[in-house]
Write an enzyme that holds these catalytic residues in place. Sequence first.
Site, PDB file in Angstrom:
ATOM      1  N   GLU A  83     -24.170   7.968 -37.327  1.00 17.06           N
ATOM      2  CA  GLU A  83     -24.749   6.829 -37.328  1.00 17.06           C
ATOM      3  C   GLU A  83     -25.536   6.596 -38.447  1.00 17.06           C
ATOM      4  OE1 GLU A  83     -25.025   3.899 -35.586  1.00 17.06           O
ATOM      5  OE2 GLU A  83     -26.380   3.393 -37.195  1.00 17.06           O
ATOM      6  N   LEU A  88     -27.832   3.957 -39.408  1.00 18.81           N
ATOM      7  CA  LEU A  88     -29.152   3.044 -39.509  1.00 18.81           C
ATOM      8  C   LEU A  88     -30.182   3.975 -40.010  1.00 18.81           C
ATOM      9  CD1 LEU A  88     -31.199   4.015 -37.075  1.00 18.81           C
ATOM     10  CD2 LEU A  88     -29.657   3.129 -35.584  1.00 18.81           C
ATOM     11  N   ASN A 138     -26.731  11.631 -46.516  1.00 17.95           N
ATOM     12  CA  ASN A 138     -28.095  11.918 -46.330  1.00 17.95           C
ATOM     13  C   ASN A 138     -28.710  12.828 -47.527  1.00 17.95           C
ATOM     14  OD1 ASN A 138     -28.666  10.252 -44.587  1.00 17.95           O
ATOM     15  ND2 ASN A 138     -29.180  11.582 -43.007  1.00 17.95           N
ATOM     16  N   PHE A 149     -33.369   3.477 -54.402  1.00 22.61           N
ATOM     17  CA  PHE A 149     -33.719   4.918 -54.426  1.00 22.61           C
ATOM     18  C   PHE A 149     -34.245   5.787 -55.392  1.00 22.61           C
ATOM     19  CE2 PHE A 149     -33.144   7.389 -50.293  1.00 22.61           C
ATOM     20  CZ  PHE A 149     -33.267   6.160 -49.432  1.00 22.61           C
ATOM     21  N   CYS A 173     -34.580  12.737 -40.459  1.00 18.25           N
ATOM     22  CA  CYS A 173     -33.328  13.213 -40.823  1.00 18.25           C
ATOM     23  C   CYS A 173     -32.961  13.653 -42.090  1.00 18.25           C
ATOM     24  CB  CYS A 173     -32.423  11.474 -41.148  1.00 18.25           C
ATOM     25  SG  CYS A 173     -32.201  10.911 -39.551  1.00 18.25           S
ATOM     26  N   LYS A 201     -34.192  17.781 -42.170  1.00 15.78           N
ATOM     27  CA  LYS A 201     -33.304  18.620 -41.249  1.00 15.78           C
ATOM     28  C   LYS A 201     -31.659  18.422 -41.681  1.00 15.78           C
ATOM     29  CE  LYS A 201     -31.916  15.668 -37.322  1.00 15.78           C
ATOM     30  NZ  LYS A 201     -30.639  15.480 -37.835  1.00 15.78           N
TER      31      LYS A 201
HETATM   32  P1  NAD Z   1     -34.983  11.199 -30.558  1.00 16.86           P
HETATM   33  O1  NAD Z   1     -35.539  12.489 -30.694  1.00 16.86           O
HETATM   34  O2  NAD Z   1     -35.756   9.631 -30.988  1.00 16.86           O
HETATM   35  O3  NAD Z   1     -34.112  10.542 -29.220  1.00 16.86           O
HETATM   36  C1  NAD Z   1     -33.436  11.834 -28.616  1.00 16.86           C
HETATM   37  C2  NAD Z   1     -33.303  11.465 -26.936  1.00 16.86           C
HETATM   38  O4  NAD Z   1     -32.504  12.282 -26.500  1.00 16.86           O
HETATM   39  C3  NAD Z   1     -34.718  11.666 -26.534  1.00 16.86           C
HETATM   40  O5  NAD Z   1     -35.325  10.443 -25.929  1.00 16.86           O
HETATM   41  C4  NAD Z   1     -34.493  12.587 -25.496  1.00 16.86           C
HETATM   42  O6  NAD Z   1     -35.414  12.859 -24.465  1.00 16.86           O
HETATM   43  C5  NAD Z   1     -33.157  12.480 -25.272  1.00 16.86           C
HETATM   44  N1  NAD Z   1     -32.628  13.895 -24.654  1.00 16.86           N
HETATM   45  C6  NAD Z   1     -32.878  14.843 -24.945  1.00 16.86           C
HETATM   46  N2  NAD Z   1     -31.942  15.852 -24.185  1.00 16.86           N
HETATM   47  C7  NAD Z   1     -31.366  14.925 -23.347  1.00 16.86           C
HETATM   48  C8  NAD Z   1     -30.296  14.998 -22.147  1.00 16.86           C
HETATM   49  N3  NAD Z   1     -29.940  16.255 -21.934  1.00 16.86           N
HETATM   50  N4  NAD Z   1     -29.956  14.107 -21.561  1.00 16.86           N
HETATM   51  C9  NAD Z   1     -30.309  12.858 -22.074  1.00 16.86           C
HETATM   52  N5  NAD Z   1     -31.298  12.582 -22.926  1.00 16.86           N
HETATM   53  C10 NAD Z   1     -31.745  13.679 -23.709  1.00 16.86           C
HETATM   54  O7  NAD Z   1     -33.701  11.381 -31.789  1.00 16.86           O
HETATM   55  P2  NAD Z   1     -33.124  10.329 -32.690  1.00 16.86           P
HETATM   56  O8  NAD Z   1     -33.900   9.933 -33.822  1.00 16.86           O
HETATM   57  O9  NAD Z   1     -32.597   9.055 -32.022  1.00 16.86           O
HETATM   58  O10 NAD Z   1     -31.691  11.017 -33.277  1.00 16.86           O
HETATM   59  C11 NAD Z   1     -30.784  11.299 -32.603  1.00 16.86           C
HETATM   60  C12 NAD Z   1     -29.406  11.848 -33.447  1.00 16.86           C
HETATM   61  O11 NAD Z   1     -29.315  10.813 -34.295  1.00 16.86           O
HETATM   62  C13 NAD Z   1     -30.135  12.852 -34.353  1.00 16.86           C
HETATM   63  O12 NAD Z   1     -28.751  13.854 -34.311  1.00 16.86           O
HETATM   64  C14 NAD Z   1     -30.244  12.248 -35.683  1.00 16.86           C
HETATM   65  O13 NAD Z   1     -30.064  13.244 -36.703  1.00 16.86           O
HETATM   66  C15 NAD Z   1     -29.161  11.192 -35.731  1.00 16.86           C
HETATM   67  N6  NAD Z   1     -29.624  10.212 -36.546  1.00 16.86           N
HETATM   68  C16 NAD Z   1     -31.106   9.697 -36.412  1.00 16.86           C
HETATM   69  C17 NAD Z   1     -31.378   8.547 -37.138  1.00 16.86           C
HETATM   70  C18 NAD Z   1     -32.761   7.997 -37.150  1.00 16.86           C
HETATM   71  O14 NAD Z   1     -33.019   7.302 -38.165  1.00 16.86           O
HETATM   72  N7  NAD Z   1     -33.797   8.485 -36.344  1.00 16.86           N
HETATM   73  C19 NAD Z   1     -30.417   7.955 -38.108  1.00 16.86           C
HETATM   74  C20 NAD Z   1     -29.092   8.277 -38.115  1.00 16.86           C
HETATM   75  C21 NAD Z   1     -28.933   9.335 -37.023  1.00 16.86           C
END
Ligand code: NAD
Length: 438
Positions: free
Chosen positions: A149, A151, A209, A250, A261, A264
Amino acid sequence: MKITVVGTGYVGLVSGTCFAETGNQVICVDIDKKKVDKLSLGQVTIYEPGLEKIFLRNTKEGRLTFTTSLEDAIKEAAVIMLALPTPPGEDGSADLQYILGVADHLGKIIKDYKVIVDKSTVPVGTADKVKAAIAKNAKVEFDVVSNPEFLREGVAVEDFMKPDRVVIGTTSERARKVMNDLYAPFVRQGNPLIFMDEKSAELTKYAANSFLATKITFMNEIARLCELFDADVDMIRKGMGSDGRIGKRFLFPGIGYGGSCFPKDVQALARSSKEVNYHFKILDSVMEVNETQKLHLMPSIKAFFNNDLKGKKIALWGLAFKPNTDDIREAPALYMIKELLAAGAIVATHDPEAMNNVKKVIGDTITYAESQYDTLQDADALVIATEWSEFRTPDFNKISSLLKNKAIFDGRNLFDLKQMEDLGFHYVSIGRRVVKQN
Ligand code: NAD
Protein backbone atom coordinates in the site's frame (compact mmCIF):
# COMPACT_ATOMS: atom_id res chain seq x y z
CA MET A 1 -16.94 -8.77 -4.60
CA LYS A 2 -16.85 -9.98 -0.99
CA ILE A 3 -13.73 -8.80 0.80
CA THR A 4 -12.34 -9.29 4.29
CA VAL A 5 -9.79 -6.82 5.63
CA VAL A 6 -7.79 -8.11 8.60
CA GLY A 7 -6.43 -5.26 10.75
CA THR A 8 -8.46 -2.06 10.99
CA GLY A 9 -5.76 0.59 11.52
CA TYR A 10 -4.76 3.41 9.18
CA VAL A 11 -4.35 1.15 6.15
CA GLY A 12 -7.08 -1.41 6.91
CA LEU A 13 -9.83 1.08 7.73
CA VAL A 14 -9.09 3.29 4.73
CA SER A 15 -8.78 0.33 2.33
CA GLY A 16 -11.91 -1.37 3.68
CA THR A 17 -13.94 1.82 3.45
CA CYS A 18 -12.73 2.61 -0.07
CA PHE A 19 -13.40 -0.92 -1.31
CA ALA A 20 -16.95 -0.62 0.11
CA GLU A 21 -17.29 2.75 -1.62
CA THR A 22 -16.77 1.04 -4.99
CA GLY A 23 -19.64 -1.36 -4.29
CA ASN A 24 -17.89 -4.29 -2.65
CA GLN A 25 -19.21 -6.04 0.45
CA VAL A 26 -16.50 -5.53 3.07
CA ILE A 27 -16.03 -7.07 6.51
CA CYS A 28 -13.20 -5.63 8.63
CA VAL A 29 -11.70 -7.75 11.40
CA ASP A 30 -9.62 -6.56 14.33
CA ILE A 31 -8.51 -8.19 17.59
CA ASP A 32 -9.01 -4.89 19.38
CA LYS A 33 -12.58 -5.29 20.66
CA LYS A 34 -12.89 -1.66 21.76
CA LYS A 35 -12.00 -0.53 18.25
CA VAL A 36 -14.49 -2.91 16.65
CA ASP A 37 -17.24 -1.80 19.08
CA LYS A 38 -16.63 1.87 18.27
CA LEU A 39 -16.55 1.25 14.52
CA SER A 40 -19.73 -0.83 14.75
CA LEU A 41 -21.41 2.11 16.50
CA GLY A 42 -20.51 4.31 13.53
CA GLN A 43 -17.51 6.06 15.10
CA VAL A 44 -14.34 6.49 13.05
CA THR A 45 -11.28 5.57 15.13
CA ILE A 46 -8.61 7.59 13.30
CA TYR A 47 -8.44 11.14 12.00
CA GLU A 48 -8.17 11.08 8.22
CA PRO A 49 -9.68 13.84 6.04
CA GLY A 50 -12.68 12.67 4.01
CA LEU A 51 -12.87 9.26 5.68
CA GLU A 52 -15.82 9.83 7.99
CA LYS A 53 -18.20 10.81 5.20
CA ILE A 54 -17.68 7.67 3.12
CA PHE A 55 -17.38 5.51 6.23
CA LEU A 56 -20.85 6.63 7.38
CA ARG A 57 -22.36 6.21 3.93
CA ASN A 58 -21.07 2.65 3.55
CA THR A 59 -21.83 1.49 7.10
CA LYS A 60 -25.35 2.89 6.74
CA GLU A 61 -25.88 1.07 3.47
CA GLY A 62 -24.60 -2.16 5.02
CA ARG A 63 -21.60 -2.60 2.73
CA LEU A 64 -19.07 -2.11 5.54
CA THR A 65 -19.23 -4.11 8.78
CA PHE A 66 -16.88 -4.98 11.64
CA THR A 67 -16.17 -8.04 13.74
CA THR A 68 -13.55 -9.60 15.99
CA SER A 69 -14.14 -13.07 14.52
CA LEU A 70 -11.78 -13.97 11.68
CA GLU A 71 -13.67 -17.20 11.12
CA ASP A 72 -17.04 -15.46 10.58
CA ALA A 73 -15.48 -12.72 8.48
CA ILE A 74 -13.79 -14.91 5.88
CA LYS A 75 -16.54 -17.46 5.24
CA GLU A 76 -17.81 -15.90 2.03
CA ALA A 77 -14.84 -13.72 1.11
CA ALA A 78 -13.17 -14.04 -2.29
CA VAL A 79 -10.31 -11.82 -1.15
CA ILE A 80 -8.71 -11.60 2.30
CA MET A 81 -6.49 -8.55 2.79
CA LEU A 82 -3.91 -8.48 5.55
CA ALA A 83 -3.38 -4.91 6.81
CA LEU A 84 -1.54 -5.92 9.95
CA PRO A 85 1.30 -4.21 11.81
CA THR A 86 4.89 -5.04 10.89
CA PRO A 87 6.79 -3.15 13.61
CA PRO A 88 10.55 -3.32 13.90
CA GLY A 89 11.83 -6.22 15.98
CA GLU A 90 14.83 -5.90 18.28
CA ASP A 91 17.32 -6.23 15.41
CA GLY A 92 15.45 -3.75 13.17
CA SER A 93 13.91 -6.41 10.92
CA ALA A 94 10.15 -6.35 10.38
CA ASP A 95 8.33 -8.41 13.00
CA LEU A 96 6.12 -10.86 11.11
CA GLN A 97 4.37 -12.41 14.11
CA TYR A 98 1.00 -10.73 13.36
CA ILE A 99 1.02 -11.69 9.67
CA LEU A 100 2.21 -15.26 10.21
CA GLY A 101 -0.13 -15.73 13.17
CA VAL A 102 -3.14 -14.80 11.03
CA ALA A 103 -1.79 -16.89 8.10
CA ASP A 104 -1.54 -19.92 10.35
CA HIS A 105 -5.13 -19.37 11.54
CA LEU A 106 -6.39 -18.90 7.97
CA GLY A 107 -4.92 -22.26 6.94
CA LYS A 108 -7.16 -23.91 9.52
CA ILE A 109 -10.38 -22.14 8.58
CA ILE A 110 -10.53 -21.54 4.81
CA LYS A 111 -13.00 -23.89 3.14
CA ASP A 112 -12.80 -22.76 -0.50
CA TYR A 113 -10.41 -20.93 -2.87
CA LYS A 114 -9.28 -17.57 -1.48
CA VAL A 115 -6.94 -14.87 -2.67
CA ILE A 116 -4.94 -13.79 0.38
CA VAL A 117 -3.42 -10.37 -0.14
CA ASP A 118 -0.53 -8.96 1.80
CA LYS A 119 -1.10 -5.21 2.10
CA SER A 120 1.31 -4.69 4.96
CA THR A 121 4.88 -3.61 4.25
CA VAL A 122 6.87 -6.83 4.51
CA PRO A 123 10.39 -8.04 3.67
CA VAL A 124 11.20 -9.90 0.48
CA GLY A 125 10.18 -13.52 0.82
CA THR A 126 7.22 -12.92 3.14
CA ALA A 127 4.65 -14.09 0.56
CA ASP A 128 6.46 -17.44 0.53
CA LYS A 129 6.37 -17.59 4.33
CA VAL A 130 2.66 -16.73 4.37
CA LYS A 131 2.02 -19.43 1.75
CA ALA A 132 3.90 -22.00 3.82
CA ALA A 133 2.07 -21.02 7.02
CA ILE A 134 -1.34 -21.41 5.34
CA ALA A 135 -0.38 -24.57 3.46
CA LYS A 136 0.52 -26.35 6.71
CA ASN A 137 -3.18 -26.85 7.44
CA ALA A 138 -5.18 -25.77 4.37
CA LYS A 139 -7.17 -28.41 2.54
CA VAL A 140 -8.25 -26.14 -0.31
CA GLU A 141 -6.49 -24.12 -3.00
CA PHE A 142 -5.44 -20.53 -2.32
CA ASP A 143 -3.10 -17.86 -3.69
CA VAL A 144 -0.98 -15.34 -1.79
CA VAL A 145 -0.52 -11.98 -3.48
CA SER A 146 1.74 -9.09 -2.50
CA ASN A 147 -0.07 -5.76 -2.91
CA PRO A 148 1.88 -3.13 -0.97
CA GLU A 149 0.00 0.00 0.00
CA PHE A 150 1.31 3.45 -0.94
CA LEU A 151 -1.31 5.70 0.67
CA ARG A 152 -0.06 8.69 2.66
CA GLU A 153 -1.68 9.53 5.98
CA GLY A 154 -3.42 12.89 5.75
CA VAL A 155 -4.48 12.29 2.13
CA ALA A 156 -5.11 8.56 2.47
CA VAL A 157 -8.62 8.47 1.02
CA GLU A 158 -7.61 10.47 -2.04
CA ASP A 159 -4.50 8.32 -2.51
CA PHE A 160 -6.52 5.13 -2.23
CA MET A 161 -9.33 6.22 -4.54
CA LYS A 162 -6.92 7.66 -7.13
CA PRO A 163 -3.60 5.89 -6.69
CA ASP A 164 -0.56 6.91 -8.78
CA ARG A 165 -0.16 3.20 -9.37
CA VAL A 166 -1.18 -0.12 -7.89
CA VAL A 167 1.57 -2.71 -7.51
CA ILE A 168 0.47 -6.32 -7.57
CA GLY A 169 2.88 -9.19 -7.08
CA THR A 170 1.56 -12.55 -8.21
CA THR A 171 2.55 -15.32 -10.55
CA SER A 172 -0.91 -16.91 -10.45
CA GLU A 173 -3.19 -16.19 -13.43
CA ARG A 174 -6.27 -16.93 -11.31
CA ALA A 175 -5.27 -14.41 -8.63
CA ARG A 176 -4.24 -11.87 -11.25
CA LYS A 177 -7.76 -11.87 -12.70
CA VAL A 178 -9.34 -11.35 -9.25
CA MET A 179 -6.95 -8.47 -8.44
CA ASN A 180 -7.54 -6.90 -11.83
CA ASP A 181 -11.32 -6.88 -11.24
CA LEU A 182 -10.91 -5.58 -7.68
CA TYR A 183 -8.80 -2.58 -8.70
CA ALA A 184 -10.45 -1.77 -12.03
CA PRO A 185 -12.61 1.04 -10.54
CA PHE A 186 -9.52 2.72 -9.05
CA VAL A 187 -7.46 2.90 -12.24
CA ARG A 188 -10.04 4.16 -14.70
CA GLN A 189 -8.05 7.31 -15.38
CA GLY A 190 -5.17 5.37 -16.88
CA ASN A 191 -3.02 5.14 -13.78
CA PRO A 192 -1.29 1.79 -14.06
CA LEU A 193 -1.88 -1.54 -12.41
CA ILE A 194 1.66 -2.88 -12.38
CA PHE A 195 1.88 -6.67 -12.20
CA MET A 196 5.12 -8.35 -11.15
CA ASP A 197 6.32 -11.29 -9.10
CA GLU A 198 5.75 -11.33 -5.33
CA LYS A 199 9.34 -10.59 -4.32
CA SER A 200 9.68 -7.61 -6.64
CA ALA A 201 6.41 -6.18 -5.28
CA GLU A 202 7.65 -6.57 -1.72
CA LEU A 203 10.92 -4.84 -2.55
CA THR A 204 9.21 -2.04 -4.52
CA LYS A 205 7.54 -0.74 -1.35
CA TYR A 206 10.79 -0.66 0.64
CA ALA A 207 12.64 0.89 -2.29
CA ALA A 208 10.04 3.68 -2.61
CA ASN A 209 9.98 4.56 1.10
CA SER A 210 13.74 4.33 1.50
CA PHE A 211 14.26 6.56 -1.54
CA LEU A 212 11.86 9.19 -0.16
CA ALA A 213 13.53 9.08 3.26
CA THR A 214 16.88 9.50 1.52
CA LYS A 215 15.60 12.48 -0.48
CA ILE A 216 14.42 14.23 2.70
CA THR A 217 17.66 13.42 4.48
CA PHE A 218 19.76 14.69 1.57
CA MET A 219 17.96 18.03 1.81
CA ASN A 220 18.43 18.10 5.57
CA GLU A 221 22.16 17.73 5.04
CA ILE A 222 22.14 20.47 2.38
CA ALA A 223 20.31 22.62 4.96
CA ARG A 224 23.04 21.94 7.51
CA LEU A 225 25.62 23.06 4.94
CA CYS A 226 23.57 26.19 4.22
CA GLU A 227 23.72 27.10 7.89
CA LEU A 228 27.51 26.71 7.84
CA PHE A 229 28.01 28.57 4.53
CA ASP A 230 25.37 31.23 5.22
CA ALA A 231 23.39 30.16 2.13
CA ASP A 232 19.58 29.86 1.87
CA VAL A 233 18.11 26.38 1.48
CA ASP A 234 14.85 27.80 0.10
CA MET A 235 16.70 29.19 -2.89
CA ILE A 236 18.64 25.97 -3.39
CA ARG A 237 15.44 23.95 -3.20
CA LYS A 238 13.90 26.07 -5.95
CA GLY A 239 17.03 25.96 -8.05
CA MET A 240 17.34 22.19 -7.74
CA GLY A 241 13.65 21.37 -7.95
CA SER A 242 13.15 22.99 -11.35
CA ASP A 243 15.27 20.22 -12.83
CA GLY A 244 12.69 17.69 -14.00
CA ARG A 245 14.97 14.80 -13.07
CA ILE A 246 14.95 15.96 -9.44
CA GLY A 247 11.41 17.30 -9.12
CA LYS A 248 9.98 19.91 -6.77
CA ARG A 249 8.45 17.58 -4.21
CA PHE A 250 10.03 16.21 -1.05
CA LEU A 251 12.80 18.82 -1.03
CA PHE A 252 11.67 20.63 2.11
CA PRO A 253 14.15 20.43 4.97
CA GLY A 254 12.92 20.11 8.54
CA ILE A 255 13.48 18.37 11.85
CA GLY A 256 13.63 14.90 10.34
CA TYR A 257 11.18 12.35 9.05
CA GLY A 258 8.98 10.35 11.42
CA GLY A 259 5.76 8.38 11.23
CA SER A 260 4.99 4.71 11.26
CA CYS A 261 6.58 3.96 7.89
CA PHE A 262 9.83 5.68 6.89
CA PRO A 263 11.81 4.97 10.08
CA LYS A 264 10.84 1.32 10.28
CA ASP A 265 11.02 0.66 6.54
CA VAL A 266 14.51 2.14 6.13
CA GLN A 267 15.63 0.09 9.11
CA ALA A 268 14.01 -3.08 7.77
CA LEU A 269 15.54 -2.72 4.30
CA ALA A 270 18.99 -2.16 5.83
CA ARG A 271 18.46 -5.28 7.93
CA SER A 272 17.14 -7.41 5.01
CA SER A 273 20.17 -6.37 2.96
CA LYS A 274 22.49 -7.65 5.69
CA GLU A 275 20.72 -11.00 5.58
CA VAL A 276 21.89 -11.44 1.98
CA ASN A 277 25.37 -10.14 2.91
CA TYR A 278 24.86 -6.73 1.32
CA HIS A 279 25.78 -3.57 3.21
CA PHE A 280 23.33 -0.88 2.03
CA LYS A 281 25.59 1.99 3.08
CA ILE A 282 23.35 4.92 2.14
CA LEU A 283 20.61 3.67 4.42
CA ASP A 284 22.92 3.59 7.44
CA SER A 285 23.79 7.25 6.81
CA VAL A 286 20.13 8.17 6.31
CA MET A 287 19.23 6.67 9.69
CA GLU A 288 22.18 8.29 11.43
CA VAL A 289 21.48 11.77 10.01
CA ASN A 290 17.78 11.56 10.75
CA GLU A 291 18.36 10.65 14.39
CA THR A 292 20.34 13.85 14.94
CA GLN A 293 18.09 15.98 12.71
CA LYS A 294 15.15 15.51 15.09
CA LEU A 295 17.09 17.47 17.72
CA HIS A 296 18.72 19.90 15.31
CA LEU A 297 17.02 22.94 16.89
CA MET A 298 18.06 22.07 20.44
CA PRO A 299 21.53 23.72 20.43
CA SER A 300 20.00 27.00 19.16
CA ILE A 301 17.27 26.86 21.81
CA LYS A 302 19.80 26.15 24.56
CA ALA A 303 22.15 28.89 23.33
CA PHE A 304 19.30 31.42 23.37
CA PHE A 305 18.78 30.69 27.08
CA ASN A 306 22.53 30.64 27.88
CA ASN A 307 22.40 26.88 28.30
CA ASP A 308 19.92 27.07 31.15
CA LEU A 309 16.44 25.85 30.32
CA LYS A 310 15.49 25.12 33.93
CA GLY A 311 12.02 26.44 34.63
CA LYS A 312 11.72 28.01 31.17
CA LYS A 313 8.31 27.54 29.62
CA ILE A 314 8.45 26.44 26.00
CA ALA A 315 5.32 26.55 23.85
CA LEU A 316 5.31 23.76 21.27
CA TRP A 317 3.01 23.83 18.25
CA GLY A 318 2.47 20.49 16.53
CA LEU A 319 2.73 16.95 17.87
CA ALA A 320 1.68 14.74 14.94
CA PHE A 321 4.55 13.50 12.76
CA LYS A 322 3.05 15.50 9.90
CA PRO A 323 -0.05 17.66 9.34
CA ASN A 324 -3.58 16.29 8.76
CA THR A 325 -3.11 13.19 10.88
CA ASP A 326 -3.38 12.23 14.55
CA ASP A 327 -0.53 9.72 14.13
CA ILE A 328 2.35 10.40 16.53
CA ARG A 329 4.46 7.32 15.86
CA GLU A 330 8.14 8.41 15.73
CA ALA A 331 7.04 12.06 15.66
CA PRO A 332 10.03 14.45 15.92
CA ALA A 333 7.99 16.54 18.41
CA LEU A 334 8.16 13.69 20.94
CA TYR A 335 11.95 13.60 20.73
CA MET A 336 12.08 17.39 21.24
CA ILE A 337 9.76 17.16 24.24
CA LYS A 338 11.94 14.50 25.86
CA GLU A 339 15.04 16.65 25.41
CA LEU A 340 13.33 19.84 26.63
CA LEU A 341 12.00 18.11 29.75
CA ALA A 342 15.41 16.55 30.44
CA ALA A 343 16.89 20.07 30.36
CA GLY A 344 14.37 21.19 32.98
CA ALA A 345 11.97 23.10 30.71
CA ILE A 346 8.18 23.19 31.10
CA VAL A 347 6.40 22.30 27.85
CA ALA A 348 2.96 23.58 26.81
CA THR A 349 1.67 22.01 23.61
CA HIS A 350 -1.11 22.28 21.09
CA ASP A 351 -1.99 20.06 18.13
CA PRO A 352 -5.32 20.14 16.26
CA GLU A 353 -5.71 16.33 16.25
CA ALA A 354 -2.90 14.48 18.00
CA MET A 355 -3.14 15.59 21.67
CA ASN A 356 -5.20 12.60 22.82
CA ASN A 357 -2.70 10.16 21.37
CA VAL A 358 0.22 11.98 23.04
CA LYS A 359 -1.64 12.03 26.37
CA LYS A 360 -1.87 8.23 26.20
CA VAL A 361 1.93 7.98 25.86
CA ILE A 362 3.40 10.72 28.05
CA GLY A 363 0.41 11.83 30.13
CA ASP A 364 0.72 15.01 32.15
CA THR A 365 4.47 15.49 31.88
CA ILE A 366 3.48 18.32 29.53
CA THR A 367 0.33 20.45 29.24
CA TYR A 368 -2.17 20.40 26.39
CA ALA A 369 -3.83 23.64 25.36
CA GLU A 370 -7.17 24.09 23.62
CA SER A 371 -5.72 26.60 21.16
CA GLN A 372 -2.28 27.38 19.78
CA TYR A 373 -2.33 30.78 21.50
CA ASP A 374 -3.16 29.31 24.92
CA THR A 375 0.29 27.67 24.93
CA LEU A 376 1.94 31.09 24.76
CA GLN A 377 0.71 32.46 28.10
CA ASP A 378 3.92 33.26 30.06
CA ALA A 379 5.99 31.18 27.64
CA ASP A 380 9.64 32.03 27.09
CA ALA A 381 9.79 30.87 23.47
CA LEU A 382 7.78 29.14 20.75
CA VAL A 383 8.90 25.96 18.98
CA ILE A 384 7.13 24.65 15.85
CA ALA A 385 7.36 20.94 15.10
CA THR A 386 4.53 20.22 12.62
CA GLU A 387 3.43 22.29 9.61
CA TRP A 388 -0.36 22.33 10.23
CA SER A 389 -1.83 24.97 7.93
CA GLU A 390 -3.33 26.91 10.85
CA PHE A 391 0.21 27.57 12.09
CA ARG A 392 1.30 29.13 8.79
CA THR A 393 -0.40 32.51 9.11
CA PRO A 394 -0.77 33.15 12.83
CA ASP A 395 -1.61 36.44 14.53
CA PHE A 396 1.94 37.68 15.14
CA ASN A 397 0.71 40.58 17.30
CA LYS A 398 -0.91 38.09 19.62
CA ILE A 399 2.25 35.97 19.67
CA SER A 400 4.35 39.06 20.47
CA SER A 401 2.08 40.17 23.27
CA LEU A 402 1.86 36.75 24.92
CA LEU A 403 5.48 35.52 24.65
CA LYS A 404 7.95 36.73 27.27
CA ASN A 405 10.73 36.69 24.66
CA LYS A 406 9.94 37.19 21.01
CA ALA A 407 11.74 33.98 20.04
CA ILE A 408 10.55 31.37 17.55
CA PHE A 409 12.38 28.13 16.72
CA ASP A 410 10.74 26.79 13.59
CA GLY A 411 11.46 23.19 12.59
CA ARG A 412 9.32 23.48 9.44
CA ASN A 413 10.36 26.82 7.88
CA LEU A 414 6.86 28.27 7.99
CA PHE A 415 7.67 31.98 8.06
CA ASP A 416 9.32 34.54 5.84
CA LEU A 417 12.70 35.76 7.12
CA LYS A 418 12.10 39.40 6.17
CA GLN A 419 8.72 39.41 7.92
CA MET A 420 10.28 37.95 11.08
CA GLU A 421 12.96 40.62 10.93
CA ASP A 422 10.41 43.43 10.48
CA LEU A 423 8.33 42.09 13.37
CA GLY A 424 11.41 41.97 15.62
CA PHE A 425 11.48 38.25 16.33
CA HIS A 426 14.51 36.13 17.13
CA TYR A 427 13.82 33.47 14.52
CA VAL A 428 15.71 30.24 13.93
CA SER A 429 14.64 27.90 11.13
CA ILE A 430 16.32 25.10 9.15
CA GLY A 431 19.00 25.88 6.55
CA ARG A 432 18.33 29.63 6.56
CA ARG A 433 20.05 32.57 8.22
CA VAL A 434 19.17 33.22 11.85
CA VAL A 435 17.13 36.39 12.34
CA LYS A 436 18.44 38.04 15.46
CA GLN A 437 16.58 40.47 17.67
CA ASN A 438 17.91 44.02 17.51
P1 NAD B 1 -2.03 0.09 12.56
O1 NAD B 1 -1.19 -0.23 13.72
O2 NAD B 1 -2.69 1.43 12.45
O3 NAD B 1 -3.19 -1.01 12.39
C1 NAD B 1 -3.00 -2.37 12.54
C2 NAD B 1 -4.27 -2.99 13.09
O4 NAD B 1 -4.13 -4.41 13.11
C3 NAD B 1 -4.60 -2.58 14.53
O5 NAD B 1 -5.92 -2.08 14.58
C4 NAD B 1 -4.46 -3.87 15.34
O6 NAD B 1 -5.35 -3.95 16.43
C5 NAD B 1 -4.79 -4.90 14.27
N1 NAD B 1 -4.32 -6.25 14.57
C6 NAD B 1 -3.17 -6.66 15.13
N2 NAD B 1 -3.13 -8.02 15.20
C7 NAD B 1 -4.28 -8.46 14.66
C8 NAD B 1 -4.82 -9.76 14.42
N3 NAD B 1 -4.17 -10.87 14.77
N4 NAD B 1 -6.03 -9.84 13.83
C9 NAD B 1 -6.73 -8.73 13.49
N5 NAD B 1 -6.26 -7.49 13.67
C10 NAD B 1 -5.05 -7.36 14.26
O7 NAD B 1 -1.07 -0.15 11.30
P2 NAD B 1 -1.12 0.60 9.88
O8 NAD B 1 -0.50 1.95 10.00
O9 NAD B 1 -2.48 0.46 9.29
O10 NAD B 1 -0.08 -0.30 9.05
C11 NAD B 1 -0.37 -1.61 8.65
C12 NAD B 1 0.68 -2.04 7.63
O11 NAD B 1 0.59 -1.21 6.47
C13 NAD B 1 2.12 -1.91 8.13
O12 NAD B 1 2.88 -2.95 7.57
C14 NAD B 1 2.56 -0.58 7.55
O13 NAD B 1 3.94 -0.52 7.35
C15 NAD B 1 1.84 -0.58 6.21
N6 NAD B 1 1.58 0.76 5.66
C16 NAD B 1 1.19 1.77 6.48
C17 NAD B 1 0.92 3.02 5.94
C18 NAD B 1 0.50 4.17 6.81
O14 NAD B 1 0.54 5.31 6.32
N7 NAD B 1 0.10 3.95 8.06
C19 NAD B 1 1.04 3.23 4.56
C20 NAD B 1 1.41 2.16 3.74
C21 NAD B 1 1.68 0.93 4.31
